[in-house]
Design a protein around this motif. Structure first.
Motif, short mmCIF file in Angstrom:
data_model
loop_
_atom_site.label_atom_id
_atom_site.label_comp_id
_atom_site.label_asym_id
_atom_site.label_seq_id
_atom_site.Cartn_x
_atom_site.Cartn_y
_atom_site.Cartn_z
N VAL A 32 49.09 33.21 24.04
CA VAL A 32 48.08 32.07 23.98
C VAL A 32 47.02 31.85 25.09
O VAL A 32 45.76 31.84 24.75
CB VAL A 32 48.88 30.81 23.64
CG1 VAL A 32 47.83 29.54 23.51
CG2 VAL A 32 49.59 30.83 22.34
N THR A 33 47.83 32.09 26.24
CA THR A 33 46.63 32.10 27.45
C THR A 33 45.50 33.14 27.52
O THR A 33 44.52 32.85 27.76
CB THR A 33 47.58 32.16 28.63
OG1 THR A 33 48.49 31.17 28.64
CG2 THR A 33 46.53 32.08 30.01
N ARG A 34 46.00 34.32 26.99
CA ARG A 34 45.24 35.36 26.90
C ARG A 34 43.77 35.37 25.69
O ARG A 34 42.78 35.33 26.03
CB ARG A 34 45.85 36.68 26.34
CG ARG A 34 45.28 38.02 26.08
CD ARG A 34 45.95 39.18 26.03
NE ARG A 34 44.93 40.24 25.80
CZ ARG A 34 45.38 41.36 25.07
NH1 ARG A 34 46.99 41.76 25.04
NH2 ARG A 34 44.67 42.39 24.77
N VAL A 35 44.48 34.96 24.62
CA VAL A 35 43.39 34.37 23.41
C VAL A 35 42.56 33.37 24.19
O VAL A 35 41.29 33.05 23.72
CB VAL A 35 44.23 34.27 22.34
CG1 VAL A 35 43.13 33.58 21.13
CG2 VAL A 35 45.01 35.14 21.84
N ALA A 36 43.33 32.37 24.65
CA ALA A 36 42.21 30.97 25.13
C ALA A 36 41.14 31.61 26.25
O ALA A 36 40.06 31.35 26.16
CB ALA A 36 43.04 30.01 25.74
N GLU A 37 41.73 32.60 27.14
CA GLU A 37 40.77 33.02 28.08
C GLU A 37 39.54 34.05 27.68
O GLU A 37 38.48 33.89 28.26
CB GLU A 37 41.50 33.71 29.34
CG GLU A 37 42.10 32.65 30.18
CD GLU A 37 43.23 33.57 31.24
OE1 GLU A 37 43.09 34.65 31.23
OE2 GLU A 37 43.41 32.89 32.23
N GLU A 38 40.13 34.74 26.52
CA GLU A 38 39.20 35.80 26.10
C GLU A 38 38.08 34.96 25.00
O GLU A 38 37.22 35.64 24.43
CB GLU A 38 39.71 36.95 25.56
CG GLU A 38 40.51 37.80 26.28
CD GLU A 38 41.35 38.85 25.73
OE1 GLU A 38 41.39 39.03 24.47
OE2 GLU A 38 41.88 39.66 26.44
N TYR A 39 38.08 33.84 24.76
CA TYR A 39 37.27 33.04 23.81
C TYR A 39 36.08 33.11 24.15
O TYR A 39 35.47 32.72 25.32
CB TYR A 39 37.93 31.67 23.50
CG TYR A 39 36.95 30.86 22.60
CD1 TYR A 39 37.14 31.15 21.27
CD2 TYR A 39 36.19 29.92 23.06
CE1 TYR A 39 36.32 30.36 20.34
CE2 TYR A 39 35.42 29.03 22.08
CZ TYR A 39 35.47 29.39 20.78
OH TYR A 39 34.80 28.52 19.95
N ASN A 40 35.05 33.58 23.18
CA ASN A 40 33.62 33.43 23.46
C ASN A 40 32.86 32.19 22.81
O ASN A 40 32.94 32.31 21.54
CB ASN A 40 33.26 34.84 22.94
CG ASN A 40 31.51 34.63 23.43
OD1 ASN A 40 30.92 33.72 24.01
ND2 ASN A 40 30.81 35.80 22.93
N ARG A 41 32.62 31.11 23.36
CA ARG A 41 31.97 30.02 22.94
C ARG A 41 30.84 30.23 22.01
O ARG A 41 30.86 29.42 20.60
CB ARG A 41 31.62 29.04 23.99
CG ARG A 41 32.76 28.60 24.71
CD ARG A 41 32.23 27.52 25.88
NE ARG A 41 33.27 27.34 26.74
CZ ARG A 41 33.91 26.27 26.78
NH1 ARG A 41 33.62 25.30 26.10
NH2 ARG A 41 34.79 25.87 27.85
N GLY A 109 38.43 29.32 26.06
CA GLY A 109 37.03 29.48 27.13
C GLY A 109 37.48 29.27 28.48
O GLY A 109 36.51 29.48 29.25
N ARG A 110 38.57 28.51 28.85
CA ARG A 110 38.89 28.21 30.31
C ARG A 110 39.65 29.29 30.90
O ARG A 110 40.41 30.17 29.91
CB ARG A 110 39.57 26.93 30.49
CG ARG A 110 38.69 25.79 30.25
CD ARG A 110 39.44 24.31 30.74
NE ARG A 110 40.23 24.47 31.79
CZ ARG A 110 40.91 23.60 32.29
NH1 ARG A 110 41.22 22.92 31.33
NH2 ARG A 110 41.61 23.79 33.48
N SER A 111 39.61 29.51 32.15
CA SER A 111 40.54 30.58 32.79
C SER A 111 41.58 29.75 33.27
O SER A 111 41.87 28.77 33.93
CB SER A 111 39.60 31.12 34.03
OG SER A 111 40.29 31.90 34.79
N TYR A 112 42.84 30.64 33.12
CA TYR A 112 43.97 29.80 33.27
C TYR A 112 45.03 31.00 34.19
O TYR A 112 46.09 30.99 34.45
CB TYR A 112 45.04 29.86 32.01
CG TYR A 112 44.53 28.63 31.26
CD1 TYR A 112 44.99 27.31 31.60
CD2 TYR A 112 43.51 28.79 30.09
CE1 TYR A 112 44.25 26.17 30.85
CE2 TYR A 112 43.25 27.84 29.33
CZ TYR A 112 43.67 26.46 29.67
OH TYR A 112 43.04 25.54 29.15
#
Length: 114
Positions: A32-41, A109-112
């Motif tokens: 989930v963290t990987r998908v959230a970080e790779e999200y392109n707005r 879209g945020r970096s975790y």
């Protein structure tokens, strides 16, 4: 001494039965963290996020949670991924342990990274 040994043995048994669920939780959190970080707005839609989650959960052989159980939604112009879930682990006879993993809500879209 025997009672203390039985209690210690019981807690060790419970810990050993709960360990695989916790290890799977760590994998779910990583996905989930990987998908959230790779999200392109600008380019990604909610369907794209769900597709990435389904692919990564399948690739990592995670069966404790299905991609359909993960909520992906927009709120106040931001996209959120909420993968909170519970795992039920049989301990002995009719005794089950319920593990609640409720800290899996990420803003896409945020970096975790630590």
């Amino acid at each position: 001494m025997l009672i203390i040994a039985m209690m210690v043995g019981f807690f060790i048994m419970v810990g050993l039965r709960m360990a695989p669920s916790y290890i799977e939780f760590l994998q779910v959190r990583e996905v989930v963290t990987r998908v959230a970080e790779e999200y392109n707005r600008e380019g990604d839609t909610i369907a794209d996020v769900r597709r990435k989650l389904a692919t990564l959960l399948n690739t990592n052989q995670i069966y404790g949670i299905d991609y359909k159980d993960i909520e992906v939604f927009r709120e106040e112009g931001r996209t959120w991924i909420d993968a909170s879930y519970e795992a039920r682990v049989p301990v002995a006879w009719r005794i089950d342990a319920v593990i609640k993993f409720d800290d899996l809500k990420y803003e896409a879209g945020r970096s975790y990274s630590d």
